[in-house]
Scaffold this active site. Structure first.
Site, PDB file in Angstrom:
ATOM      1  N   THR A 555      -4.161  34.115 129.489  1.00 56.19           N
ATOM      2  CA  THR A 555      -2.952  34.937 129.466  1.00 56.19           C
ATOM      3  C   THR A 555      -1.811  34.090 128.907  1.00 56.19           C
ATOM      4  OG1 THR A 555      -2.036  34.260 131.626  1.00 56.19           O
ATOM      5  CG2 THR A 555      -3.771  35.950 131.643  1.00 56.19           C
ATOM      6  N   ALA A 611      -5.014  25.855 118.753  1.00 57.80           N
ATOM      7  CA  ALA A 611      -6.125  26.778 119.038  1.00 57.80           C
ATOM      8  C   ALA A 611      -7.431  26.005 119.184  1.00 57.80           C
ATOM      9  CB  ALA A 611      -6.209  27.860 117.968  1.00 57.80           C
ATOM     10  N   LEU A 613      -8.616  23.619 117.231  1.00 53.82           N
ATOM     11  CA  LEU A 613      -8.620  22.271 116.652  1.00 53.82           C
ATOM     12  C   LEU A 613      -8.666  21.205 117.750  1.00 53.82           C
ATOM     13  CD1 LEU A 613      -5.897  22.617 113.855  1.00 53.82           C
ATOM     14  CD2 LEU A 613      -8.382  22.547 113.563  1.00 53.82           C
ATOM     15  N   GLY A 664      -3.464  39.118 115.444  1.00 50.44           N
ATOM     16  CA  GLY A 664      -3.631  38.343 116.669  1.00 50.44           C
ATOM     17  C   GLY A 664      -3.112  36.923 116.567  1.00 50.44           C
ATOM     18  N   GLU A 667       2.062  35.610 119.803  1.00 52.38           N
ATOM     19  CA  GLU A 667       2.009  35.960 121.222  1.00 52.38           C
ATOM     20  C   GLU A 667       2.313  37.460 121.340  1.00 52.38           C
ATOM     21  OE1 GLU A 667       1.194  33.965 123.594  1.00 52.38           O
ATOM     22  OE2 GLU A 667       1.364  31.984 122.696  1.00 52.38           O
ATOM     23  N   ASP A 678       7.611  28.473 121.228  1.00 51.92           N
ATOM     24  CA  ASP A 678       6.174  28.177 121.275  1.00 51.92           C
ATOM     25  C   ASP A 678       5.886  26.805 120.650  1.00 51.92           C
ATOM     26  OD1 ASP A 678       3.394  29.116 121.790  1.00 51.92           O
ATOM     27  OD2 ASP A 678       3.240  28.923 119.618  1.00 51.92           O
ATOM     28  N   LYS A 682       4.489  23.203 122.316  1.00 56.04           N
ATOM     29  CA  LYS A 682       3.334  22.477 121.784  1.00 56.04           C
ATOM     30  C   LYS A 682       3.650  21.001 121.524  1.00 56.04           C
ATOM     31  CE  LYS A 682       1.169  26.541 119.650  1.00 56.04           C
ATOM     32  NZ  LYS A 682       0.837  27.231 118.386  1.00 56.04           N
ATOM     33  N   GLY A 797      -5.375  32.670 115.910  1.00 57.99           N
ATOM     34  CA  GLY A 797      -6.400  33.702 115.788  1.00 57.99           C
ATOM     35  C   GLY A 797      -7.249  33.785 117.046  1.00 57.99           C
TER      36      GLY A 797
END
Length: 815
Positions: A555, A611, A613, A664, A667, A678, A682, A797
């Site tokens: 989520t 994601a 990686l 996709g 967010e 975001d 990160k 993705g």
């Protein structure tokens, strides 16, 4: 001769009795048989309850007797032809009337003596055997009934009488020398004292009856017929993967039966051991299955462990104090006290310093034992030389059993480390010099986890079961579930990982299945689940207490990110793509990392950055190897990279942001991506994983969105504001073209400072040719000074994020 014993489930009803008779009939064609039967299933408990009820002056004992009578009369109607029923009904009526008379006396006197209790409890076997003997005679004409009380003689220790083997063996041997019957049927459990009073051999005593007869006649084999396919490597009701044990030694069988393997009553082995009479454990309902053979020379196996067993409802008593050190007789006084109070000691361990003695007994005896021990040592306790007895209840003993363990190094180490990895706390340890048994005391709530974990370690070819609790099944979650379904068989066969989804939840519903949710129809199952509730979800995960549990958060929810500590502190691993927890206040981030270490619960969040990686994993390896990160430059938003790569004169900013959401890449709230929040999260996570302390407020966020866009409170208004400020975005595009550059949203960390914002990237930069939704990270370290370590690839993705989550789960499986 062969001796057969049939347990309560084998004679539970007329259908089962018919199966029993069929087995006896078939075997009687080749061998002479002695057949011992238990009471009908549940009847002994009913008889004991009736005795207690009557002695408590409760007239409900009469109803219990009526139920017992009906149960046996129904069996007669179903098993015996009407023309043959007269005599057996008279016999049963006589026994029932005798039982009623005894219980009436208990009611009038308001007491139940041990002697009367034995007589009452013994009616179950007497009634069942008399009925089965008549039913058997319809199939085997040369069969007879013999009352065990006439042959098995004991002392007068009512409740658990000791057999007088000298007298008993002669009576049994003489009887069979004179008997011409092909089959003789005996009631189990009951015997009689030398002076003729009914006694019993202890619960499970029907096994013992059969062993006594087998030893006395020097039987070829003793067969114990029950409702399972022999002895198992663990309790199959708790460990679904438990396997039948084909062959086992007498000593191993005794150890397993002592530690709760209820398929065999522990004293059964002793009478047949002397003459090496094999014992076969067979299943009445699957007679063709081999079962378990107990003998002197079991087949050798590669696995030194034969089984894992346990005893529930254990209390641990500890007597300790300086007044015991070097004082002879302390142990004698302790165990003498327990013996005088008829308290059985199941487990013993003592510190080499003689400072303490620890014993395991049944919970039910704990209070009585404490009072008795404290009384024995009252002088030492008063003088503060010995502490009052410490009592810990609701514990369980788990034991590894195997004759060959003494020839294999490291088994105890494997046992302890396996339990430790699953946060099963060991309260006490005992191992005999024979090394046939390693026993540990643990909390009762952990027994299921402990048994399954140990069984997995020692019996399942090192296959590791991972139990997943998935929160969030949107775009990424759906891909994740699909990947599990697709790879499940491959993982089990090639990586020895058995992946099960035990629970899943979305914002509306949640569903739990302890045996694993069927992933072929998971959407329907979830839709029909109970109403979602986070607290209830946490409670159910804890209550299940499964080994190798993993909470998977898919989520972007603040509240869900706030419950990780609840799982980690219970030794439940956390895998998450939700960046909120790791970018929250530094103290919270460190607390989660500390909980992970303290409770040996992995906390993995590879998908927080890049994601699928391997950015965080690579960074961890750098730090672990002693390198130091000095500078980071990165494009960390696949969604922003997609947006600015596709933003053009013909494809306006509003439309490309919409498309990124459809694909996709953003967010659910796209403003999180476009505002730079975001990306800030990160780079913060990378900074922290590099070993630096920083909070998100310290990161300079050069937001490129107009203030009106930032002030919107819902997606609809946000997209309207993008259209309204189309000129603003077109100017950014025009400026990039004028500089022969491309727009990238870049995160930087250098010299202890961090920032995120738009940059116009010239052609010579490695960031310039970053296409689609790709991410790129440059790490400048003590070792990578002039040329940075670069990681590049798809950074957004649903499919790649799901694969990153999947990879984290597999990492846990490979630990």
């Amino acid at each position: 001769m062969i001796v057969l014993k049939f347990g309560g489930t084998s004679v539970a009803n007329s259908e089962n009795i018919s199966k029993t008779i069929a087995i006896v009939t078939n075997k009687s064609k080749e061998d002479k048989l002695a057949v011992v039967v238990s009471a009908f299933s549940g009847v002994t408990d009913m008889l004991i309850l009736a005795g207690k009820t009557a002695s408590a002056k409760d007239k409900n004992y009469k109803d219990i007797v009526s139920q017992i009578e009906k149960k046996h009369k129904d069996a007669i109607d179903e098993l015996i032809p009407l023309s043959e029923q007269s005599n057996i009904i008279d016999t049963i009526n006589g026994n029932i009337n005798h039982l009623k008379t005894l219980l009436d006396g208990c009611y009038l006197l308001g007491e139940l003596s041990n002697r009367t209790a034995d007589i009452v409890a013994g009616f179950g076997e007497l009634l069942s055997s008399q009925i089965i003997a008549v039913a058997l005679k319809q199939k085997v004409s040369n069969s007879a009934f013999k009352d065990s009380r006439e042959l098995i003689k004991t002392d007068s220790n009512f409740g658990k009488a000791a057999v007088d083997f000298g007298v008993t063996n002669k009576l049994i041997a003489d009887y069979f020398k004179s008997s011409a019957n092909q089959v003789v049927l005996f009631p189990g459990f009951i015997a009689s004292s030398i002076d003729g009073n009914t006694t019993t051999l202890g619960r499970g005593g029907s096994d013992y009856t059969a062993a006594i007869i087998a030893a006395a006649v020097k039987a070829d084999i003793l067969e114990i017929w029950t409702d399972v396919n022999g002895m198992f490597t663990a309790n199959p009701r708790i460990v679904k993967q438990a396997q039948p044990i084909e062959t086992i030694s007498y000593q191993e069988a005794m150890e397993l039966s002592h530690f709760g393997a209820k398929v065999l009553y522990p004293p059964t082995i002793q009478p047949v051991l002397k003459d090496s009479i094999p014992i076969f454990i067979k299943n009445t309902f699957e007679p063709e299955v081999y079962g378990t053979l107990i003998s002197d020379n079991p087949n050798a196996t590669a696995n030194p462990i034969k089984g894992i067993s346990h005893i529930d409802n254990i209390a641990l008593l500890t007597l300790e104090g300086s007044g015991m050190i070097g004082v002879a007789g302390s142990s004698k006084r302790l165990f003498e006290t327990l013996s005088q109070n008829n308290i059985n000691v199941i487990f013993i361990t003592q510190a080499s310093s003689e400072h303490s003695i620890c014993i395991g007994i049944l919970n039910a005896d704990a209070d009585k034992a404490k009072a008795a021990i404290d009384k024995t040592f009252e002088i030492e306790i008063a003088q503060n030389r010995v502490d009052p007895t410490i009592v810990e209840k609701d514990l369980c003993i788990v034991a590894l059993v195997g004759e060959s363990m003494k020839n294999h190094q490291g088994i105890s180490g494997k046992m302890f480390s396996t339990l430790g990895k699953n946060n099963v706390n060991i309260r006490a340890i005992a191992q005999g010099a024979s090394e046939r048994n390693i026993s540990v005391v643990i909390n009762e709530k952990d027994v299921k986890k402990a048994l399954n974990t140990l069984h997995e370690r020692f019996f399942e070819d090192n296959t590791k079961q991972l139990n997943l609790f998935v929160m969030g099944v949107g775009n990424v979650g759906e891909k994740f579930i699909d990947q599990i379904a697709q790879q499940k068989k491959f993982l089990k066969e090639n990586l020895k990982i058995n992946l099960r989804v035990i629970a899943m939840a979305n914002s509306r519903t949640m569903v739990f299945d302890e045996d694993g949710i069927n992933l072929k129809d998971w959407k329907t199952v979830l839709a029909e689940g109970e109403k979602a509730n986070v607290e209830s979800f946490i409670a159910k995960v804890k209550d299940l207490n499964l080994r190798n549990s993993i909470f998977v958060d898919i989520t972007a929810n603040y509240d869900i990110a706030g419950i990780y500590d609840k799982f980690l502190s219970e030794n439940i691993a956390v895998v998450t793509c939700n960046k909120i927890a790791c970018s929250s206040e530094y103290d919270n981030y460190k607390n989660l990392k500390n909980l992970s270490r303290k409770y040996n619960a992995p906390f993995l969040f590879e998908t927080n950055v890049g994601a699928g990686l391997p950015i965080i994993d690579t960074l961890k390896h750098l730090i672990a190897s002693g390198d130091k990160v000095n500078k980071i430059q990165a494009v960390l938003s696949g969604s922003l990279n997609f947006i600015f790569n596709n933003f053009s004169d013909t494809y306006n900013f509003h439309d490309v942001v919409k498309e990124a959401g459809v694909q996709g890449f953003t967010e659910p709230d796209p403003k999180i991506d476009l505002s730079g929040v975001d990306v800030a999260r990160k780079i913060l996570i990378l900074i922290r994983e590099s070993g630096y302390k920083m909070d998100i407020e310290e990161i300079e966020n050069n937001c490129f969105l107009p203030k009106e866009c930032m002030d919107t409170t819902n997606n609809e208004d946000f997209f309207k504001s993008l259209t309204k400020h189309d000129d603003h975005f077109n100017k950014l595009l025009a400026e990039a073209k004028s500089k022969d550059s491309r727009i990238k949203f870049v995160a930087k960390f250098d010299n202890g400072k961090a920032s995120v914002g738009l940059q116009f990237i010239p052609k010579e930069s490695p960031f310039y040719n970053l296409e689609g939704k790709d991410n790129i990270v440059e790490f400048y370290t003590d070792r990578y000074v002039d040329q940075p370590l670069i990681i590049k690839g798809a950074g957004a993705g649903a499919a790649v994020t799901a694969s990153g989550i999947f990879a984290d789960v597999i990492r846990i499986g490979n630990v």
